[in-house]
Design a protein around this motif. Sequence first.
Motif, PDB file in Angstrom:
ATOM      1  N   HIS A   1       4.117   5.386  11.021  1.00  0.00           N
ATOM      2  CA  HIS A   1       4.866   6.484  11.646  1.00  0.00           C
ATOM      3  C   HIS A   1       4.926   6.278  13.146  1.00  0.00           C
ATOM      4  O   HIS A   1       3.959   5.826  13.738  1.00  0.00           O
TER       5      HIS A   1
ATOM      6  N   ILE B   1      -7.743  -0.922   1.302  1.00  0.00           N
ATOM      7  CA  ILE B   1      -6.505  -1.732   1.251  1.00  0.00           C
ATOM      8  C   ILE B   1      -6.847  -3.178   1.634  1.00  0.00           C
ATOM      9  O   ILE B   1      -6.452  -4.123   0.956  1.00  0.00           O
TER      10      ILE B   1
ATOM     11  N   THR C   1      -3.418   4.720   9.392  1.00  0.00           N
ATOM     12  CA  THR C   1      -3.807   3.749   8.370  1.00  0.00           C
ATOM     13  C   THR C   1      -3.282   2.358   8.742  1.00  0.00           C
ATOM     14  O   THR C   1      -4.002   1.367   8.636  1.00  0.00           O
TER      15      THR C   1
ATOM     16  N   ARG D   1       4.218   7.485  16.474  1.00  0.00           N
ATOM     17  CA  ARG D   1       3.266   8.538  16.856  1.00  0.00           C
ATOM     18  C   ARG D   1       3.256   8.732  18.361  1.00  0.00           C
ATOM     19  O   ARG D   1       3.476   7.824  19.124  1.00  0.00           O
TER      20      ARG D   1
ATOM     21  N   VAL E   1       2.549  -1.976   4.789  1.00  0.00           N
ATOM     22  CA  VAL E   1       2.198  -0.554   4.924  1.00  0.00           C
ATOM     23  C   VAL E   1       3.310   0.176   5.672  1.00  0.00           C
ATOM     24  O   VAL E   1       4.082  -0.443   6.402  1.00  0.00           O
ATOM     25  N   GLY E   2       3.336   1.486   5.520  1.00  0.00           N
ATOM     26  CA  GLY E   2       4.252   2.301   6.307  1.00  0.00           C
ATOM     27  C   GLY E   2       3.609   2.626   7.643  1.00  0.00           C
ATOM     28  O   GLY E   2       2.387   2.644   7.770  1.00  0.00           O
TER      29      GLY E   2
ATOM     30  N   ALA F   1       0.856  -1.197   0.000  1.00  0.00           N
ATOM     31  CA  ALA F   1       0.000   0.000   0.000  1.00  0.00           C
ATOM     32  C   ALA F   1       0.884   1.237   0.000  1.00  0.00           C
ATOM     33  O   ALA F   1       1.745   1.401   0.868  1.00  0.00           O
ATOM     34  N   VAL F   2       0.675   2.094  -1.001  1.00  0.00           N
ATOM     35  CA  VAL F   2       1.510   3.298  -1.102  1.00  0.00           C
ATOM     36  C   VAL F   2       0.661   4.564  -1.098  1.00  0.00           C
ATOM     37  O   VAL F   2      -0.329   4.667  -1.820  1.00  0.00           O
ATOM     38  N   ASP F   3       1.073   5.541  -0.266  1.00  0.00           N
ATOM     39  CA  ASP F   3       0.372   6.831  -0.287  1.00  0.00           C
ATOM     40  C   ASP F   3       1.024   7.776  -1.304  1.00  0.00           C
ATOM     41  O   ASP F   3       0.602   8.906  -1.464  1.00  0.00           O
TER      42      ASP F   3
ATOM     43  N   HIS G   1      -3.055   2.062  -4.392  1.00  0.00           N
ATOM     44  CA  HIS G   1      -3.137   3.441  -3.903  1.00  0.00           C
ATOM     45  C   HIS G   1      -4.616   3.808  -3.844  1.00  0.00           C
ATOM     46  O   HIS G   1      -5.359   3.566  -4.790  1.00  0.00           O
ATOM     47  N   VAL G   2      -5.016   4.388  -2.718  1.00  0.00           N
ATOM     48  CA  VAL G   2      -6.424   4.743  -2.534  1.00  0.00           C
ATOM     49  C   VAL G   2      -6.577   6.258  -2.586  1.00  0.00           C
ATOM     50  O   VAL G   2      -5.876   6.984  -1.879  1.00  0.00           O
TER      51      VAL G   2
HETATM   52  P1  AMP Z   1      -0.426   7.026   7.819  1.00  0.00           P
HETATM   53  O1  AMP Z   1       0.417   6.688   9.016  1.00  0.00           O
HETATM   54  O2  AMP Z   1      -1.874   7.000   8.103  1.00  0.00           O
HETATM   55  O3  AMP Z   1       0.025   8.271   7.155  1.00  0.00           O
HETATM   56  O4  AMP Z   1      -0.208   5.880   6.752  1.00  0.00           O
HETATM   57  C1  AMP Z   1       1.020   5.316   6.509  1.00  0.00           C
HETATM   58  C2  AMP Z   1       0.944   4.192   5.503  1.00  0.00           C
HETATM   59  O5  AMP Z   1      -0.408   3.795   5.203  1.00  0.00           O
HETATM   60  C3  AMP Z   1       1.550   4.555   4.174  1.00  0.00           C
HETATM   61  O6  AMP Z   1       2.948   4.392   4.193  1.00  0.00           O
HETATM   62  C4  AMP Z   1       0.870   3.569   3.239  1.00  0.00           C
HETATM   63  O7  AMP Z   1       1.472   2.298   3.345  1.00  0.00           O
HETATM   64  C5  AMP Z   1      -0.534   3.490   3.823  1.00  0.00           C
HETATM   65  N1  AMP Z   1      -1.423   4.492   3.215  1.00  0.00           N
HETATM   66  C6  AMP Z   1      -1.812   5.693   3.733  1.00  0.00           C
HETATM   67  N2  AMP Z   1      -2.624   6.349   2.879  1.00  0.00           N
HETATM   68  C7  AMP Z   1      -2.759   5.557   1.798  1.00  0.00           C
HETATM   69  C8  AMP Z   1      -3.461   5.652   0.549  1.00  0.00           C
HETATM   70  N3  AMP Z   1      -4.201   6.728   0.266  1.00  0.00           N
HETATM   71  N4  AMP Z   1      -3.362   4.640  -0.326  1.00  0.00           N
HETATM   72  C9  AMP Z   1      -2.626   3.546  -0.041  1.00  0.00           C
HETATM   73  N5  AMP Z   1      -1.943   3.387   1.092  1.00  0.00           N
HETATM   74  C10 AMP Z   1      -1.991   4.368   2.008  1.00  0.00           C
END
Ligand code: AMP
Length: 146
Positions: A113, A96, A125, A115, A110-111, A10-12, A39-40
């Motif tokens: 952070h 996803i 996410t 927090r 997924v990534g 899953a990539v943002d 990607h969403v």
């Molecule tokens: P977040 O911590 O919510 O910013 O999300 C981190 C991770 O969630 C990203 O590195 C992606 O792997 C996944 N992710 C977040 N937003 C999206 C998106 N719009 N589409 C696909 N994957 C996403």
Amino acid sequence: MSSYKRIMLAVDLTEESKAVADRATALVEASGAELHLVHVIEPLSLAYGGDVPMDLSSVQEQIQEQAKSHLSEFASQLKVPAEQQHLIFGRPESEIQRVADEVGADLIVVGSHGRHGLALLLGSTANGVLHGAMCDVLAVRVGIAD
Ligand code: AMP
């Protein structure tokens, strides 16, 4: 334990996506798994509800076009063919999971952070995906700033 057969990455499409992708491709190389990319796009109407008193459709179209070209550029770097690229509308967490189920992925990457404080309570996410996923989830730590 058998190795993964189908991995959903899953990539943002931010700078951080590269670090997350590196982990996924290392796993693909080790396991011979098929790599899928998702990607969403969050519809503006979902993000802002009826709060914005203007027609957002042309902005939405631009966002969509940009996401499409970024995703295919990203996919070509990873050598992911078109049929394994998924550009979807909706809420990232649920979409996803849905597309991972649909293709029969046995791992979602997924990534995540680091927090603190309120952001920790609000969740992410990665948390959302983890809670509902039917398969393994790898949360790759990105952008750690302590
Ligand atoms: P977040 O911590 O919510 O910013 O999300 C981190 C991770 O969630 C990203 O590195 C992606 O792997 C996944 N992710 C977040 N937003 C999206 C998106 N719009 N589409 C696909 N994957 C996403």
